[in-house]
Enzyme design. Structure first.
Site, PDB file in Angstrom:
ATOM      1  N   THR A 197    -103.104  25.851   5.262  1.00 35.54           N
ATOM      2  CA  THR A 197    -101.762  25.531   4.775  1.00 35.54           C
ATOM      3  C   THR A 197    -101.293  24.200   5.346  1.00 35.54           C
ATOM      4  O   THR A 197    -100.709  23.362   4.639  1.00 35.54           O
ATOM      5  CB  THR A 197    -100.775  26.641   5.160  1.00 35.54           C
ATOM      6  OG1 THR A 197    -101.166  27.864   4.529  1.00 35.54           O
ATOM      7  CG2 THR A 197     -99.355  26.293   4.736  1.00 35.54           C
ATOM      8  N   ARG A 198    -101.546  23.956   6.611  1.00 35.79           N
ATOM      9  CA  ARG A 198    -101.132  22.704   7.238  1.00 35.79           C
ATOM     10  C   ARG A 198    -101.858  21.515   6.610  1.00 35.79           C
ATOM     11  O   ARG A 198    -101.249  20.459   6.379  1.00 35.79           O
ATOM     12  CB  ARG A 198    -101.370  22.772   8.747  1.00 35.79           C
ATOM     13  CG  ARG A 198    -100.548  23.855   9.422  1.00 35.79           C
ATOM     14  CD  ARG A 198    -100.774  23.896  10.917  1.00 35.79           C
ATOM     15  NE  ARG A 198    -100.146  25.092  11.499  1.00 35.79           N
ATOM     16  CZ  ARG A 198     -99.786  25.213  12.760  1.00 35.79           C
ATOM     17  NH1 ARG A 198     -99.967  24.215  13.603  1.00 35.79           N
ATOM     18  NH2 ARG A 198     -99.219  26.316  13.200  1.00 35.79           N
ATOM     19  N   ARG A 229     -95.528  24.648  10.123  1.00 35.15           N
ATOM     20  CA  ARG A 229     -95.998  26.006  10.362  1.00 35.15           C
ATOM     21  C   ARG A 229     -97.025  26.376   9.307  1.00 35.15           C
ATOM     22  O   ARG A 229     -97.229  25.684   8.319  1.00 35.15           O
ATOM     23  CB  ARG A 229     -94.830  27.001  10.299  1.00 35.15           C
ATOM     24  CG  ARG A 229     -93.862  26.960  11.478  1.00 35.15           C
ATOM     25  CD  ARG A 229     -94.442  27.512  12.781  1.00 35.15           C
ATOM     26  NE  ARG A 229     -95.167  28.745  12.582  1.00 35.15           N
ATOM     27  CZ  ARG A 229     -94.607  29.953  12.461  1.00 35.15           C
ATOM     28  NH1 ARG A 229     -93.297  30.072  12.523  1.00 35.15           N
ATOM     29  NH2 ARG A 229     -95.343  31.022  12.306  1.00 35.15           N
ATOM     30  N   LEU A 260     -93.996  22.701  20.814  1.00 34.57           N
ATOM     31  CA  LEU A 260     -93.151  21.908  21.700  1.00 34.57           C
ATOM     32  C   LEU A 260     -93.990  21.109  22.688  1.00 34.57           C
ATOM     33  O   LEU A 260     -93.616  19.998  23.083  1.00 34.57           O
ATOM     34  CB  LEU A 260     -92.167  22.805  22.447  1.00 34.57           C
ATOM     35  CG  LEU A 260     -91.069  23.469  21.610  1.00 34.57           C
ATOM     36  CD1 LEU A 260     -90.142  24.283  22.505  1.00 34.57           C
ATOM     37  CD2 LEU A 260     -90.262  22.432  20.839  1.00 34.57           C
ATOM     38  N   ARG A 261     -95.121  21.657  23.100  1.00 30.52           N
ATOM     39  CA  ARG A 261     -96.026  20.907  23.982  1.00 30.52           C
ATOM     40  C   ARG A 261     -96.475  19.619  23.299  1.00 30.52           C
ATOM     41  O   ARG A 261     -96.373  18.516  23.880  1.00 30.52           O
ATOM     42  CB  ARG A 261     -97.256  21.765  24.330  1.00 30.52           C
ATOM     43  CG  ARG A 261     -98.345  20.990  25.103  1.00 30.52           C
ATOM     44  CD  ARG A 261     -99.619  21.816  25.230  1.00 30.52           C
ATOM     45  NE  ARG A 261    -100.226  22.109  23.941  1.00 30.52           N
ATOM     46  CZ  ARG A 261    -101.082  21.297  23.322  1.00 30.52           C
ATOM     47  NH1 ARG A 261    -101.433  20.152  23.872  1.00 30.52           N
ATOM     48  NH2 ARG A 261    -101.610  21.650  22.170  1.00 30.52           N
ATOM     49  N   ARG A 262     -96.969  19.739  22.070  1.00 29.97           N
ATOM     50  CA  ARG A 262     -97.426  18.537  21.367  1.00 29.97           C
ATOM     51  C   ARG A 262     -96.270  17.585  21.110  1.00 29.97           C
ATOM     52  O   ARG A 262     -96.440  16.356  21.176  1.00 29.97           O
ATOM     53  CB  ARG A 262     -98.106  18.934  20.051  1.00 29.97           C
ATOM     54  CG  ARG A 262     -99.460  19.599  20.260  1.00 29.97           C
ATOM     55  CD  ARG A 262    -100.046  20.113  18.966  1.00 29.97           C
ATOM     56  NE  ARG A 262    -101.380  20.702  19.186  1.00 29.97           N
ATOM     57  CZ  ARG A 262    -101.895  21.672  18.449  1.00 29.97           C
ATOM     58  NH1 ARG A 262    -101.201  22.169  17.426  1.00 29.97           N
ATOM     59  NH2 ARG A 262    -103.100  22.142  18.709  1.00 29.97           N
ATOM     60  N   SER A 273    -106.119  35.080   8.312  1.00 29.14           N
ATOM     61  CA  SER A 273    -106.337  33.669   8.007  1.00 29.14           C
ATOM     62  C   SER A 273    -107.832  33.365   8.050  1.00 29.14           C
ATOM     63  O   SER A 273    -108.608  34.081   8.685  1.00 29.14           O
ATOM     64  CB  SER A 273    -105.601  32.775   9.011  1.00 29.14           C
ATOM     65  OG  SER A 273    -106.243  32.800  10.281  1.00 29.14           O
ATOM     66  N   ASN A 275    -101.024  28.612   8.519  1.00 25.16           N
ATOM     67  CA  ASN A 275    -102.381  28.584   9.033  1.00 25.16           C
ATOM     68  C   ASN A 275    -102.995  27.201   8.820  1.00 25.16           C
ATOM     69  O   ASN A 275    -102.393  26.311   8.211  1.00 25.16           O
ATOM     70  CB  ASN A 275    -103.228  29.698   8.405  1.00 25.16           C
ATOM     71  CG  ASN A 275    -103.336  29.568   6.895  1.00 25.16           C
ATOM     72  OD1 ASN A 275    -103.513  28.477   6.350  1.00 25.16           O
ATOM     73  ND2 ASN A 275    -103.237  30.689   6.196  1.00 25.16           N
ATOM     74  N   ARG A 319    -106.323  38.846  12.445  1.00 24.37           N
ATOM     75  CA  ARG A 319    -105.475  38.257  11.427  1.00 24.37           C
ATOM     76  C   ARG A 319    -106.338  37.885  10.223  1.00 24.37           C
ATOM     77  O   ARG A 319    -107.567  37.754  10.330  1.00 24.37           O
ATOM     78  CB  ARG A 319    -104.782  37.003  11.979  1.00 24.37           C
ATOM     79  CG  ARG A 319    -103.824  37.278  13.109  1.00 24.37           C
ATOM     80  CD  ARG A 319    -103.462  36.005  13.874  1.00 24.37           C
ATOM     81  NE  ARG A 319    -102.841  35.010  13.000  1.00 24.37           N
ATOM     82  CZ  ARG A 319    -102.694  33.722  13.343  1.00 24.37           C
ATOM     83  NH1 ARG A 319    -103.153  33.283  14.500  1.00 24.37           N
ATOM     84  NH2 ARG A 319    -102.093  32.883  12.511  1.00 24.37           N
ATOM     85  N   LYS A 368    -105.073  30.834  23.263  1.00 26.27           N
ATOM     86  CA  LYS A 368    -103.805  30.123  23.423  1.00 26.27           C
ATOM     87  C   LYS A 368    -102.656  30.839  22.710  1.00 26.27           C
ATOM     88  O   LYS A 368    -101.484  30.530  22.960  1.00 26.27           O
ATOM     89  CB  LYS A 368    -103.920  28.684  22.918  1.00 26.27           C
ATOM     90  CG  LYS A 368    -104.055  28.522  21.427  1.00 26.27           C
ATOM     91  CD  LYS A 368    -104.199  27.058  21.047  1.00 26.27           C
ATOM     92  CE  LYS A 368    -104.315  26.850  19.544  1.00 26.27           C
ATOM     93  NZ  LYS A 368    -103.117  27.236  18.801  1.00 26.27           N
TER      94      LYS A 368
END
Length: 331
Positions: free
Chosen positions: A158-159, A153, A134-136, A18, A155, A16, A87
């Protein structure tokens, strides 16, 4: 001849585009050059997972969206290997592809990142925390039911920009990504596994190849970190046995200590109700289901048996198996 006594190769790594993915591919490139004497080029690609940012992964096809285009490049011969954050790799690869090796694990924990608060406990009631995992979500809600967990959402860069723009009071990221990009200073604290179990394989890198590339499978095996590979095999087996995907809140994590016959491996897992995780903010979550077991692990069969045993505990305690989405072969 290369340094493993095999014919020297010129290989292309699909990755990818990123910044973190390129760092990871560059890390593998350096290993292949220094340890095997190979000539290595990078092929940067944009995946569907990178393009679809307005919906959660659980709504658009799961983490396989991050690897499909890379597998197409392998299938078509445009690339020889693909480097993944483990992951993000589906539990079962499409037919014709194999995981050639797993490299030594970086910090597997989740990181608390905020510009104004030092820890989750320091957040005021109703604070906004960003994550699309969803885990977090279920683990954060178990620790702080009063928080508002908002989708996040994009990379890593971006977050962080969204946090800096004031969209969130805090965000949760993988500590490994921050460390690899030299951004550890952004991490206010790390969640210990006792508080927030990591995702299966978090912090580890995997190298994928076509199953018919026996030359690559043989050579890349020399780069594998066996303790890490055994650990993530146990973790990923829990996910496979539970039908785990992005649509299931599921954590699994191992710790290990040396043993005369191998590793004394402790595997812990936590499962959350997907319907509860998707409920409206403010509504209580269903209780999490926990399981753990310790066993001596000598090989992959032992690791898989441990994962199966922990998954069986989860089911016996109320966790519900989910039918996995069919894996579509690369084309």
């Amino acid at each position: 001849m290369d340094r493993a006594g095999l014919p020297a190769l010129k290989v292309v790594i699909a990755t990818r585009e990123s910044r973190l993915a390129m760092w990871q591919a560059g890390h593998v490139q350096a290993l292949l050059q220094s340890r095997l004497g190979w000539q290595v080029e990078l092929l940067g690609m944009t995946t569907q997972g990178d393009q679809i940012l307005d919906r959660s992964l659980s709504k658009v096809g799961g983490k396989g969206l991050f690897v499909k285009e890379l597998e197409v490049a392998l299938s078509e011969g445009r690339a020889d290997i693909a480097v993944h954050s483990l992951k993000d790799v589906p539990m079962d690869l499409p037919e014709g592809f194999s995981l050639a090796c797993v490299l030594e694990r970086e910090d597997p924990r989740d990181a608390f990142v905020s510009n104004h608060f030092d820890s989750l406990a320091a957040l005021p009631p109703g604070a906004v925390v960003g994550t699309s995992s969803l885990r977090r979500l279920v683990l954060l809600k178990a620790l702080r039911p009063d928080l508002h967990i908002a989708p996040l959402r994009g990379n890593l860069d971006t977050r962080l920009r969204k946090l800096d723009a004031g969209d969130y009071d805090a965000i949760v990221l993988a500590a490994a990504g921050l460390t690899r990009l030299g951004l550890s200073a952004r991490m206010r604290s790390a969640f210990e596994p006792d508080d927030m179990l990591p995702a299966a394989g978090q912090g580890a890198l995997g190298i994928e190849v076509r199953s018919d590339r026996t030359d690559l499978l043989q050579a890349l095996a020399t780069l594998a970190d066996q303790p890490t590979w055994l650990a993530v095999t146990a973790e990923r087996t829990v996910s496979r046995a539970m039908g785990g995907s992005c649509s299931m809140p599921l954590a699994s994590f191992t710790t290990a200590a040396p043993h005369a016959d191998g590793q004394a491996m402790r595997l812990r897992a936590a499962w959350g109700d997907p319907a509860s995780a998707e409920s409206a903010p403010g509504l209580p979550l269903a209780p999490l289901v926990y399981a753990e077991q310790t066993a001596v692990v000598r090989n992959f069969s032992d690791a898989e048996a441990l994962g199966e045993a922990v998954a069986a505990q989860l089911r016996a305690r109320g966790a519900v198996w989910a039918a996995p989405t069919a894996v579509t072969p690369a084309s």
